[in-house]
Scaffold this active site. Structure first.
Site, mmCIF file in Angstrom:
data_model
loop_
_atom_site.group_PDB
_atom_site.id
_atom_site.type_symbol
_atom_site.label_atom_id
_atom_site.label_comp_id
_atom_site.label_asym_id
_atom_site.label_seq_id
_atom_site.Cartn_x
_atom_site.Cartn_y
_atom_site.Cartn_z
ATOM 1 N N ASP A 178 0.869 -1.171 0.000
ATOM 2 C CA ASP A 178 0.000 0.000 0.000
ATOM 3 C C ASP A 178 0.916 1.236 0.000
ATOM 4 O OD1 ASP A 178 -2.529 1.493 0.696
ATOM 5 O OD2 ASP A 178 -1.316 1.933 2.458
ATOM 6 N N ASP A 231 -0.193 5.193 0.734
ATOM 7 C CA ASP A 231 -0.490 6.214 1.758
ATOM 8 C C ASP A 231 -0.641 5.566 3.133
ATOM 9 O OD1 ASP A 231 -0.863 8.667 0.099
ATOM 10 O OD2 ASP A 231 -2.426 7.454 -0.819
ATOM 11 N N ASP A 286 -1.876 -0.531 5.659
ATOM 12 C CA ASP A 286 -2.138 0.159 6.932
ATOM 13 C C ASP A 286 -3.602 0.189 7.309
ATOM 14 O OD1 ASP A 286 -2.814 2.000 4.857
ATOM 15 O OD2 ASP A 286 -2.692 3.642 6.297
#
Ligand SMILES: O=C(O)COP(=O)(O)O
Ligand SMILES: [Mg+2]
Length: 226
Positions: free
Chosen positions: A19, A21, A182
């Site tokens: 991922d 961001d 996240d």
């Protein structure tokens, strides 16, 4: 890289998908700047960085809708208003990159994985046009063989389509792959693709601990995977 071996039946994974961001880069300060400039242009009250942190994760369109709603729940937002605001947001965000920084441990892990000939990919819900320039800016330009943005395919995470596509292109099975993210979307996408998932505790998960989503492993820094 013992923790990675333990997640992949004793072998190093052949493909690690990341991922972006909240996992590789802390991009919320720039995203919040762009959201607030957009809101001010539209005659609205700016949201602020803490609020924007809770809204990031489902791509630019949903971020803009949440900003217009002033809430994570955005179903009441008018589609035409959202289209106008999104176009402004995308234009403004194209000029907001100075505040985005790498998280500690990211560079070291990517270097170790690429030295070990592990294939690397980014699978993000961020619009594709922003991804390669951002990676270049933070010094990660050379690492990723595949980049899938939030508008590259018809589906976004939590749909597993992007993960399945990269695994297909890399010619690897789910058991030979790993996803690092996240947020809830990342854990759900990895689970739907049967790919083991590592979650970082420092990112953005709509204000909730990512451990609640039950990834295979939670780390406080990617350096723990070395
Ligand atoms: O742009 C977003 O909303 C989130 O992007 P990510 O999938 O890299 O966390
Ligand atoms: Mg993320």
């Amino acid at each position: 890289m013992k923790p990675l071996r333990e997640l992949c039946a004793g072998e190093l994974p052949r493909l690690v998908m990341f991922d972006l961001d909240g996992t590789l880069v802390d991009s919320v300060p720039d995203l919040a700047t762009a959201v607030d400039r957009m809101l001010i242009e539209l005659g609205r009250v700016p949201a602020g960085v803490e609020q924007v942190r809770e809204w990031v994760g489902n791509g630019a369109r949903v971020l803009v809708r949440r900003a217009l709603a002033g809430d994570i729940e955005h179903s009441a937002v008018n589609d035409a208003d959202a289209d106008v605001a999104l176009a402004r947001f995308l234009d403004i965000y194209a000029d907001c990159h100075d505040l985005t920084v790498l998280y500690p441990g990211v560079h070291e892990l990517l270097e170790a994985l690429s030295t070990a000939a592990v294939e690397l990919a980014v699978v993000t819900n961020k619009p594709e046009r922003f991804v390669a320039p951002l990676l270049e800016q933070v010094g990660l330009g050379g690492y990723f063989r595949w980049i899938i943005g939030g508008d590259t395919l018809p589906q976004q995470k939590p749909d597993p389509a992007a993960l399945l596509q990269v695994m297909h292109l890399a010619g690897v099975t789910a058991a030979q792959s790993l996803f690092v993210g996240d947020s809830r979307n990342d854990v759900l996408a990895a689970r739907a693709a049967s790919v083991p998932c590592v979650a970082v505790s420092y990112g953005y998960n709509h204000g909730r601990p990512v451990a609640e989503e039950e990834p295979n492993l939670v780390v406080d820094s990617l350096a723990e995977l070395l």
